[in-house]
Write a protein that holds these residues in place. Structure first.
Motif, PDB file in Angstrom:
ATOM      1  N   PHE A   1       0.828  -1.169  -0.020  1.00 36.36           N
ATOM      2  CA  PHE A   1       0.146   0.175   0.109  1.00 36.36           C
ATOM      3  C   PHE A   1       0.923   1.337   0.129  1.00 36.36           C
ATOM      4  CE2 PHE A   1      -2.702  -3.039   2.422  1.00 36.36           C
ATOM      5  CZ  PHE A   1      -3.417  -3.403   1.359  1.00 36.36           C
ATOM      6  N   SER A   2       1.677   1.300   0.997  1.00 33.52           N
ATOM      7  CA  SER A   2       2.710   2.484   1.094  1.00 33.52           C
ATOM      8  C   SER A   2       3.428   2.886  -0.044  1.00 33.52           C
ATOM      9  CB  SER A   2       3.442   2.573   2.268  1.00 33.52           C
ATOM     10  OG  SER A   2       4.300   1.388   2.364  1.00 33.52           O
ATOM     11  N   GLY A   3       4.025   1.627  -0.758  1.00 34.48           N
ATOM     12  CA  GLY A   3       4.808   1.499  -1.902  1.00 34.48           C
ATOM     13  C   GLY A   3       4.011   2.409  -3.301  1.00 34.48           C
ATOM     14  N   TRP A   4       2.783   2.089  -3.201  1.00 32.95           N
ATOM     15  CA  TRP A   4       1.739   2.286  -4.203  1.00 32.95           C
ATOM     16  C   TRP A   4       1.700   3.962  -3.985  1.00 32.95           C
ATOM     17  CZ3 TRP A   4      -2.995   4.795  -4.507  1.00 32.95           C
ATOM     18  CH2 TRP A   4      -3.524   4.885  -5.686  1.00 32.95           C
ATOM     19  N   VAL A   5       1.409   4.335  -2.920  1.00 32.81           N
ATOM     20  CA  VAL A   5       1.225   5.623  -2.414  1.00 32.81           C
ATOM     21  C   VAL A   5       2.339   6.617  -2.869  1.00 32.81           C
ATOM     22  CG1 VAL A   5       0.710   7.486  -0.594  1.00 32.81           C
ATOM     23  CG2 VAL A   5      -0.687   5.447  -0.850  1.00 32.81           C
ATOM     24  N   LEU A   6       3.470   6.015  -2.542  1.00 29.15           N
ATOM     25  CA  LEU A   6       4.827   6.714  -2.816  1.00 29.15           C
ATOM     26  C   LEU A   6       5.049   6.980  -4.501  1.00 29.15           C
ATOM     27  CD1 LEU A   6       7.729   7.777  -2.456  1.00 29.15           C
ATOM     28  CD2 LEU A   6       8.428   5.261  -2.373  1.00 29.15           C
ATOM     29  N   ASP A   7       4.602   5.877  -5.000  1.00 30.73           N
ATOM     30  CA  ASP A   7       4.776   5.818  -6.648  1.00 30.73           C
ATOM     31  C   ASP A   7       3.790   6.597  -7.131  1.00 30.73           C
ATOM     32  OD1 ASP A   7       6.266   5.006  -8.843  1.00 30.73           O
ATOM     33  OD2 ASP A   7       4.296   3.613  -9.238  1.00 30.73           O
ATOM     34  N   THR A   8       2.610   6.734  -6.764  1.00 28.94           N
ATOM     35  CA  THR A   8       1.543   7.543  -7.607  1.00 28.94           C
ATOM     36  C   THR A   8       1.393   8.972  -6.928  1.00 28.94           C
ATOM     37  OG1 THR A   8      -0.290   6.679  -5.813  1.00 28.94           O
ATOM     38  CG2 THR A   8       0.165   5.665  -7.925  1.00 28.94           C
ATOM     39  N   GLY A   9       1.736   9.153  -5.438  1.00 33.31           N
ATOM     40  CA  GLY A   9       1.559  10.498  -4.963  1.00 33.31           C
ATOM     41  C   GLY A   9      -0.113  10.587  -4.446  1.00 33.31           C
ATOM     42  N   GLN A  10      -0.764   9.535  -4.732  1.00 27.97           N
ATOM     43  CA  GLN A  10      -2.180   9.485  -4.375  1.00 27.97           C
ATOM     44  C   GLN A  10      -2.347   9.004  -3.143  1.00 27.97           C
ATOM     45  OE1 GLN A  10      -4.520  11.505  -6.282  1.00 27.97           O
ATOM     46  NE2 GLN A  10      -2.512  11.676  -7.413  1.00 27.97           N
ATOM     47  N   PRO A  11      -3.651   9.616  -2.433  1.00 27.30           N
ATOM     48  CA  PRO A  11      -3.843   8.855  -0.967  1.00 27.30           C
ATOM     49  C   PRO A  11      -4.535   7.399  -1.384  1.00 27.30           C
ATOM     50  CG  PRO A  11      -5.004  10.697  -1.224  1.00 27.30           C
ATOM     51  CD  PRO A  11      -4.445  10.822  -2.528  1.00 27.30           C
ATOM     52  N   LEU A  12      -4.622   6.569  -0.633  1.00 28.68           N
ATOM     53  CA  LEU A  12      -5.265   5.062  -0.818  1.00 28.68           C
ATOM     54  C   LEU A  12      -6.149   4.842   0.252  1.00 28.68           C
ATOM     55  CD1 LEU A  12      -4.969   2.651  -2.479  1.00 28.68           C
ATOM     56  CD2 LEU A  12      -3.315   1.737  -0.946  1.00 28.68           C
ATOM     57  N   ARG A  13      -7.316   4.530  -0.018  1.00 30.01           N
ATOM     58  CA  ARG A  13      -8.212   3.968   1.014  1.00 30.01           C
ATOM     59  C   ARG A  13      -9.016   2.593   0.677  1.00 30.01           C
ATOM     60  NH1 ARG A  13     -13.887   6.157   2.225  1.00 30.01           N
ATOM     61  NH2 ARG A  13     -13.337   7.904   0.275  1.00 30.01           N
TER      62      ARG A  13
ATOM     63  N   THR B   1      -4.750  -7.359   8.726  1.00 32.25           N
ATOM     64  CA  THR B   1      -5.179  -6.108   8.116  1.00 32.25           C
ATOM     65  C   THR B   1      -6.543  -6.392   7.591  1.00 32.25           C
ATOM     66  OG1 THR B   1      -2.790  -5.527   7.696  1.00 32.25           O
ATOM     67  CG2 THR B   1      -4.600  -4.260   6.534  1.00 32.25           C
ATOM     68  N   ARG B   2      -7.677  -5.336   7.855  1.00 31.64           N
ATOM     69  CA  ARG B   2      -8.841  -5.444   7.288  1.00 31.64           C
ATOM     70  C   ARG B   2      -9.089  -4.167   6.562  1.00 31.64           C
ATOM     71  NH1 ARG B   2      -9.845  -5.486  12.634  1.00 31.64           N
ATOM     72  NH2 ARG B   2     -10.743  -3.615  12.608  1.00 31.64           N
ATOM     73  N   SER B   3      -8.588  -2.919   6.929  1.00 35.66           N
ATOM     74  CA  SER B   3      -8.682  -1.676   6.222  1.00 35.66           C
ATOM     75  C   SER B   3      -7.544  -0.970   6.217  1.00 35.66           C
ATOM     76  CB  SER B   3     -10.025  -0.995   6.614  1.00 35.66           C
ATOM     77  OG  SER B   3      -9.896  -0.607   8.024  1.00 35.66           O
ATOM     78  N   VAL B   4      -7.120  -0.066   5.274  1.00 34.08           N
ATOM     79  CA  VAL B   4      -6.071   0.714   5.340  1.00 34.08           C
ATOM     80  C   VAL B   4      -6.466   2.138   4.582  1.00 34.08           C
ATOM     81  CG1 VAL B   4      -5.450  -0.129   3.018  1.00 34.08           C
ATOM     82  CG2 VAL B   4      -3.608   1.070   4.448  1.00 34.08           C
ATOM     83  N   LEU B   5      -5.863   3.056   5.293  1.00 37.75           N
ATOM     84  CA  LEU B   5      -5.905   4.456   4.924  1.00 37.75           C
ATOM     85  C   LEU B   5      -4.563   4.889   4.763  1.00 37.75           C
ATOM     86  CD1 LEU B   5      -7.410   6.993   3.943  1.00 37.75           C
ATOM     87  CD2 LEU B   5      -7.805   7.418   6.403  1.00 37.75           C
ATOM     88  N   CYS B   6      -3.793   5.464   3.516  1.00 36.50           N
ATOM     89  CA  CYS B   6      -2.550   5.849   3.439  1.00 36.50           C
ATOM     90  C   CYS B   6      -2.583   7.014   2.563  1.00 36.50           C
ATOM     91  CB  CYS B   6      -1.859   4.556   2.832  1.00 36.50           C
ATOM     92  SG  CYS B   6      -0.214   4.584   2.801  1.00 36.50           S
ATOM     93  N   VAL B   7      -1.727   7.906   3.127  1.00 34.09           N
ATOM     94  CA  VAL B   7      -1.755   9.186   2.373  1.00 34.09           C
ATOM     95  C   VAL B   7      -0.021   9.618   2.202  1.00 34.09           C
ATOM     96  CG1 VAL B   7      -3.979   9.948   3.215  1.00 34.09           C
ATOM     97  CG2 VAL B   7      -1.781  10.775   4.276  1.00 34.09           C
TER      98      VAL B   7
END
Ligand code: FE2
Length: 343
Positions: free
Chosen positions: A68-80, A102-108
């Motif tokens: 999740f966090s690597g995706w946010v780093l790559d895209t610069g977008q929040p992830l929920r 892990t059930r849910s994630v919020l990553c910015v």
């Protein structure tokens, strides 16, 4: 707003990052949270963890695009995501390491100057899943957090730079007058002992320390080798406190130290230089530095004079208490020097 205000006032990097994660967890009622920052290789490094089951992530890193966090780093977008099962970015491996599901994630992303410098990741919203509002709140917290982190980095960088610049100047003083090699460092040590004995605050001790390391910096603009030949050079020689003061005064962090440098040859009886100040008119730091400096000159090896033993040097300083030196400083010096094993 309170959190933001608090973050801005936090100067210690570790505490700042911890506070950011704790705030994020509390604001969004998450089970746990992490703050990751980009390293030199462009990977994310776990810096702090908060909440439940998050103590074993030190030294782990996440590659760009990974999880999740690597995706946010790559895209610069929040992830929920409120149900991570089936999501290709979900890593059972991380669940195993964290020992929870892990059930849910919020990553910015933490963005500074259009660059992602890190990521805040929250896991498992208590109760229902993460909402639009949660996302908005975390994004705005991340904005403020990124500013606070960048400011903090700048501050740390400046501190490191100042240490290096001081080091350069100390070495320059050493090589300018090889006879006095090590002098300013020893003076800093003695001045610190006296200052502590006299109950100076941490801030005052720091100022005194810098003043001690830089007190002879004025010599850099004097041809010291010519000094013993010509009378006019001799005159120039006694200008070194003034010259040193002018050299370091423009640096705001050294402003107070500069005043001590300026006054470090003023005598208690008013017969010193450059202005003939007397008694308490002379800043305390300068009165301390003067004793420390003379003690070192008396006890260290110079080609042009004999070295005194420590006991003889202490007696010599005592003999000049009240004339050359402040008696209170001399007393503190005697106590400090006897309590410490100086060789
Ligand atoms: Fe001096």
């Amino acid at each position: 707003m309170n959190i933001t205000k608090h973050l801005r006032a936090t100067t210690y990097p570790d505490i700042l990052l911890k506070d950011i994660v704790e705030s994020a967890i509390n604001l969004n009622s998450a089970e746990s949270g992490f703050l990751l920052l980009c390293d030199e290789d462009g990977n994310l490094r776990y810096k702090v963890a908060g909440g439940e089951g998050t103590t074993i992530l030190e030294d782990r890193f996440v590659k760009r695009g990974e999880g999740f966090s690597g995706w946010v780093l790559d895209t610069g977008q929040p992830l929920r995501i409120n149900d991570v099962r089936g999501d290709s970015r979900y890593s059972p491996e991380m669940d195993r390491i964290r020992d929870r599901a892990t059930r849910s994630v919020l990553c910015v992303p933490l963005v500074h100057e259009q660059r992602v410098i890190g990521v805040i990741e929250l896991l498992n919203k208590k109760g229902d899943g993460f909402t639009d509002d949660d996302e908005r709140i975390l994004v705005s917290l991340a904005d403020q957090a990124a500013i606070a982190i960048a400011q903090n980095n700048l501050y740390e960088e400046q501190k490191r730079d100042m240490i290096h610049i001081t080091e350069i100047l100390v070495n320059a003083q050493d090589s300018h007058i090889p006879d006095k090699k090590g002098h300013v460092r020893r003076v800093a040590k003695y001045a610190n002992l006296i200052g502590k004995k006299m109950g100076l605050t941490e801030k005052e001790l720091k100022t005194l320390y810098h003043a001690s390391l830089l007190h002879d910096v004025g010599f850099l603009s004097i041809n010291v080798h010519e000094e013993k030949k010509e009378p006019w050079e001799k005159e120039r020689f006694i200008q070194h406190p003034q010259l040193g003061y002018e050299m370091i005064k423009p640096i705001s962090r050294w402003h107070d130290a500069a005043t001590i440098v300026l006054n470090h040859h003023e005598r208690y009886d008013g017969k010193g230089y450059p202005s003939g100040k007397r008694g308490k008119e002379i800043p305390l730091g300068a009165r301390i530095l003067f004793v420390a400096e003379v003690f070192d000159v008396l006890t260290s090896k110079h080609s042009y004079k004999d070295t005194l033993s420590f006991e003889m040097a202490i007696a010599e300083i005592e003999a000049n208490s009240g004339s050359q030196f402040d008696p209170e400083v001399v007393n503190a010096f005697k106590e400090a020097i006897r309590e410490t094993d100086i060789e």
